[in-house]
Design a protein around this motif. Structure first.
Motif, mmCIF file in Angstrom:
data_model
loop_
_atom_site.group_PDB
_atom_site.id
_atom_site.type_symbol
_atom_site.label_atom_id
_atom_site.label_comp_id
_atom_site.label_asym_id
_atom_site.label_seq_id
_atom_site.Cartn_x
_atom_site.Cartn_y
_atom_site.Cartn_z
ATOM 1 N N GLU A 79 0.587 -1.538 -0.104
ATOM 2 C CA GLU A 79 -0.314 0.083 0.014
ATOM 3 C C GLU A 79 0.805 1.661 -0.485
ATOM 4 O OE1 GLU A 79 -3.688 -0.492 2.760
ATOM 5 O OE2 GLU A 79 -2.612 -1.302 3.459
ATOM 6 N N ILE A 80 0.584 2.137 -0.761
ATOM 7 C CA ILE A 80 0.792 3.551 0.026
ATOM 8 C C ILE A 80 0.357 4.477 1.170
ATOM 9 C CG2 ILE A 80 1.392 5.759 -1.551
ATOM 10 C CD1 ILE A 80 1.434 4.405 -4.111
ATOM 11 N N LEU A 81 0.614 5.191 1.358
ATOM 12 C CA LEU A 81 0.160 5.752 2.670
ATOM 13 C C LEU A 81 1.263 7.119 2.602
ATOM 14 C CD1 LEU A 81 -0.553 5.888 5.537
ATOM 15 C CD2 LEU A 81 1.382 4.609 6.395
ATOM 16 N N ALA A 82 0.524 7.641 2.855
ATOM 17 C CA ALA A 82 0.752 9.289 3.013
ATOM 18 C C ALA A 82 0.587 9.862 4.298
ATOM 19 C CB ALA A 82 0.368 10.193 1.828
ATOM 20 N N ARG A 83 1.082 10.977 4.700
ATOM 21 C CA ARG A 83 0.179 11.477 6.202
ATOM 22 C C ARG A 83 0.401 12.730 5.508
ATOM 23 N NH1 ARG A 83 4.384 8.274 7.497
ATOM 24 N NH2 ARG A 83 3.454 6.081 8.277
ATOM 25 N N ALA A 84 -0.867 14.005 6.090
ATOM 26 C CA ALA A 84 -0.869 15.115 6.034
ATOM 27 C C ALA A 84 -0.779 15.597 6.798
ATOM 28 C CB ALA A 84 -1.764 15.266 4.531
ATOM 29 N N LEU A 85 -0.406 16.349 7.850
ATOM 30 C CA LEU A 85 -0.638 16.888 8.721
ATOM 31 C C LEU A 85 -0.597 18.452 9.010
ATOM 32 C CD1 LEU A 85 2.459 15.319 10.596
ATOM 33 C CD2 LEU A 85 0.426 14.469 10.828
ATOM 34 N N GLY A 86 -1.894 18.505 9.372
ATOM 35 C CA GLY A 86 -1.981 20.042 8.959
ATOM 36 C C GLY A 86 -2.445 20.662 10.822
ATOM 37 N N PRO A 87 -2.254 22.309 10.903
ATOM 38 C CA PRO A 87 -2.213 23.203 12.217
ATOM 39 C C PRO A 87 -3.052 23.004 13.090
ATOM 40 C CG PRO A 87 -3.457 24.357 10.479
ATOM 41 C CD PRO A 87 -3.057 22.776 10.157
ATOM 42 N N GLU A 88 -3.329 22.867 14.485
ATOM 43 C CA GLU A 88 -5.098 22.728 15.490
ATOM 44 C C GLU A 88 -6.489 23.884 14.914
ATOM 45 O OE1 GLU A 88 -3.927 23.968 19.248
ATOM 46 O OE2 GLU A 88 -1.801 22.603 19.427
ATOM 47 N N GLY A 89 -7.268 23.441 15.299
ATOM 48 C CA GLY A 89 -8.822 24.482 15.073
ATOM 49 C C GLY A 89 -8.854 23.417 13.528
ATOM 50 N N ASN A 90 -7.772 24.689 12.904
ATOM 51 C CA ASN A 90 -9.082 24.324 11.171
ATOM 52 C C ASN A 90 -8.256 23.157 10.250
ATOM 53 O OD1 ASN A 90 -10.603 26.835 11.467
ATOM 54 N ND2 ASN A 90 -8.581 27.572 10.705
ATOM 55 N N GLY A 91 -7.097 22.523 11.357
ATOM 56 C CA GLY A 91 -6.595 21.242 10.088
ATOM 57 C C GLY A 91 -6.095 21.415 8.473
#
Length: 56
Positions: A6-18
């Motif tokens: 499988e291909i796995l990617a992670r997208a991390l965002g800021p708190e609140g709005n994401g």
């Protein structure tokens, strides 16, 4: 957890709005970290460590 093929990617965002709406639209699955025990926030570096460890 990702399988070997499988291909796995992670997208991390800021708190609140994401993440942005465009990034959210590309996601197949979401994961969140519950904040408990009087902790106000979890910075993105700490969240990345947890995410990478959980999917090793």
């Amino acid at each position: 957890m990702a399988e070997d093929h499988e291909i796995l990617a992670r997208a991390l965002g800021p708190e609140g709005n994401g993440t942005t709406a465009e990034t959210a639209a590309l996601a197949d699955r979401w994961a969140t970290f519950p904040i408990i025990g009087g902790v106000d926030s979890l910075n993105v570096k700490a969240a990345a460590v947890v995410a990478f460890y959980a999917t090793r």
